[in-house]
Design a protein around this motif. Structure first.
Motif, short mmCIF file in Angstrom:
data_model
loop_
_atom_site.label_atom_id
_atom_site.label_comp_id
_atom_site.label_asym_id
_atom_site.label_seq_id
_atom_site.Cartn_x
_atom_site.Cartn_y
_atom_site.Cartn_z
N LEU A 32 0.65 -0.94 0.22
CA LEU A 32 -0.10 -0.42 0.25
C LEU A 32 0.90 1.17 0.21
CD1 LEU A 32 -2.98 -0.43 2.71
CD2 LEU A 32 -3.00 -0.36 0.19
N SER A 33 0.47 1.84 -0.47
CA SER A 33 1.42 3.97 -0.51
C SER A 33 -0.18 4.59 -0.51
CB SER A 33 1.84 3.50 -2.01
OG SER A 33 2.63 4.74 -1.72
N ARG A 85 0.79 8.07 -1.44
CA ARG A 85 1.01 8.39 -2.70
C ARG A 85 0.93 8.11 -3.69
NH1 ARG A 85 5.20 12.49 -2.01
NH2 ARG A 85 5.30 13.28 -4.55
N LEU A 86 0.47 6.70 -3.91
CA LEU A 86 -0.01 6.12 -5.63
C LEU A 86 -1.50 6.56 -5.52
CD1 LEU A 86 0.86 5.35 -7.67
CD2 LEU A 86 0.15 2.77 -7.15
N HIS A 144 0.84 -2.16 -5.77
CA HIS A 144 0.53 -1.03 -4.72
C HIS A 144 -1.02 -0.06 -5.53
CE1 HIS A 144 4.42 -1.54 -4.34
NE2 HIS A 144 4.45 -0.66 -2.66
N ILE A 199 1.67 2.39 -12.86
CA ILE A 199 2.48 2.77 -11.48
C ILE A 199 3.41 4.21 -12.24
CG2 ILE A 199 3.75 2.98 -9.17
CD1 ILE A 199 2.82 -0.25 -9.54
N LYS A 200 4.69 4.15 -13.00
CA LYS A 200 5.05 4.28 -13.71
C LYS A 200 4.41 5.65 -14.40
CE LYS A 200 9.76 3.58 -14.64
NZ LYS A 200 10.91 2.84 -15.48
N LEU A 231 3.35 7.78 -11.23
CA LEU A 231 3.63 8.30 -9.81
C LEU A 231 4.88 9.46 -10.90
CD1 LEU A 231 3.86 7.51 -7.43
CD2 LEU A 231 5.69 6.25 -8.09
#
Lengths: 333, 162
Positions: free
Chosen positions: A83-84, A86-87, A213, A315-316, A319
């Motif tokens: 878990l993040s 921020r993400l 995540h 994700i990339k 983020l």
């Protein structure tokens, strides 16, 4: 290639013994070592206890349940371990601000991969496919590019799939011909195969996203409200042609699956029988675990890993703003 | 807040440091990491592990703070971690020297390395820690470096280079 997925077809009881998962059925016990198990599929009546669920949760093993009519019941989704905050925030913002930036490449990628699958048949003499292939190759990218809203994009996607189904009469035997895609419940053998295959891929993708995540409920092409885990619908889209449909074409054209032997007669052949289900899953799983040299990473990966890598790409993008380009069979990346 | 691990990662790879800090940690199937974790557990049984404010000490004796690593793959990073421990302890009035034990020596000919903090070094480090904190608060991680041999073993390899 070893599979870390266990499929349970018979009825029985799942429980924990020492630190293994045991499946007790009529003719004896089967042991699944926790270490090489990532996923369980239950296609029959299975009894399990919360004690086992504790072990499954601790080991991060995802369990998918199916009912008697091959209908997907649901997934035992262990507590998230990646878990993040921020993400998650960034993923929601990306949905709000850049939804099309993610959704468009998915539609283009799907067209590309359908093109890849059909081109094989074109090269082997099915010249009638040319027109559709050209449309996929030349027109679709432009159409997608010019689109300003999601509804229009979804219409293009619909047209791509409809055109693809039209080609089935060229490449499949008549007994599997398809007039129209019918879902929930499917009404003939080919629709049954598609529904089953798509559901399998959807659940596989859930498992792969579990190991990232990403938030399963925030999707881009599909409405986040469409299903509980709608991101899986998004990420599985480009893999459908190369995993689900290639398995179907292989099974049908090589007579591994036939209407008479592998479908349920009393249900008007609209459902696979036990033997059909096993054959299909075996072929599907083999394809999923097939490895190839990834062009960017320069290492061998399986198609299942490729699904997760698409999660990493997303994700990339979210983020770090790196352009999201889903898996493309031709480029092998 | 900084931790020993973060200081180690900052020396080892800044991108890894940023991602780790923001909880983008990867599922890790690597055998090396598993060995490292088991070693840590074993050491814990030997003696009580001492944990305070972001640092977990493998061993604390009258003279030394000891950090135990599986191998000597990245000594500078391990030393940076150790220096951080020394400074945290020093701020609490505990003066020690640092001692790094590498169980496997693959690159060096000795398995034990020691270190003593000087006043001058302390000043440098305090400054450096402030810049690490600033770095961690940046919005985007630094881009992936050019592939190095060490990247191939990293859990982030696929994420970095996809």
């Amino acid at each position: 290639m070893n599979s870390d997925t266990r499929y349970i077809f018979s009825t029985g009881e799942l429980f924990q013994k020492d630190f293994s998962i045991v499946f007790r059925k009529e003719d004896g016990n089967i042991y699944f070592p926790v270490k090489d198990t990532r996923e369980l599929y239950c296609f029959n009546e299975v009894t399990l206890s919360t004690k086992l669920m504790q072990l499954l949760a601790k080991a991060g093993i995802v369990v998918h349940f199916f009912g008697y009519y091959e209908n997907y019941i649901g997934t035992f989704y262990p507590k998230e371990y990646l878990l993040s905050g921020r993400l998650t925030v960034a993923q929601a913002l990306a949905y709000g601000n850049n939804r099309l930036t993610v959704a468009k490449p998915i539609v283009c990628g799907t067209a590309k991969n359908i093109h890849f699958v059909l081109y094989h048949y074109y090269r082997h003499g099915k010249s009638d496919l040319k027109e559709f292939l050209d449309w996929l190759h030349k027109s679709v990218p432009k159409l997608v590019d010019d689109t300003g809203d999601i509804k229009q994009l979804l219409r293009i996607e619909g047209a791509i799939w409809a055109g693809f189904y039209q080609t089935f009469r060229e490449i499949l035997p008549e007994s599997f011909a398809m007039n129209k895609r019918v879902k929930r419940p499917p009404d003939n053998p080919i629709n049954a195969l598609i529904s089953f295959g798509n559901t399998l891929l959807y659940t596989k993708t859930i498992t792969e996203i579990y190991h990232t995540h990403l938030n399963q409920t925030i999707s881009f092409l599909h409405e986040p409200a469409e299903r509980r885990f709608s991101l899986s619908l998004d990420l599985s889209e480009v893999f459908k042609p190369i995993l689900v449909y290639r398995t179907i074409f292989d099974c049908v054209n090589n007579r591994k699956i036939t209407v008479e032997k592998h479908f349920n007669k009393s249900l008007n052949y609209a459902l696979l029988n036990d033997a059909g289900r096993k054959t299909f899953i075996e072929a599907f799983d083999e394809r999923l675990n097939q490895t190839f040299e990834h062009n960017t990473l320069k290492r061998r990966i399986s198609f299942k890993q490729a699904i997760r890598l698409d999660g990493y790409k997303l994700i990339k993008y979210i983020l770090e703003g790196k352009k999201f380009v889903p898996f493309c069979m031709e480029d092998k990346k | 807040m900084l931790t020993g691990t973060l200081v180690n990662y900052y020396t080892h790879c800044r991108r890894q440091c940023w991602l780790f800090y923001h909880h983008i940690n990867m599922e890790d199937n690597s055998e090396d990491v598993r060995i490292g974790r088991v070693l840590h557990e074993l050491k814990k049984q030997d003696k009580k592990e001492i944990a305070l404010e972001g640092i977990k000490l493998d061993k604390l004796t009258a003279e030394y703070v000891t950090e135990i690593k599986k191998s000597d793959a990245d000594i500078p990073a391990a030393m940076a971690q150790l220096e951080y421990y020394l400074i945290v302890l020093r701020d609490k009035g505990i003066m020690r020297k640092g001692r790094l034990e590498c169980i496997e020596k693959n690159k060096q000919n000795k398995s034990i390395h020691t270190l003593t903090l000087t006043e001058e070094r302390m000043g440098e480090l305090k400054k450096e820690y402030r810049s690490i904190e600033e770095f961690l608060n940046s919005d985007v991680p630094p881009p992936p470096p050019k592939i190095k041999p060490m990247c191939k073993k990293c859990a982030y390899f696929e994420y970095c280079f996809i």
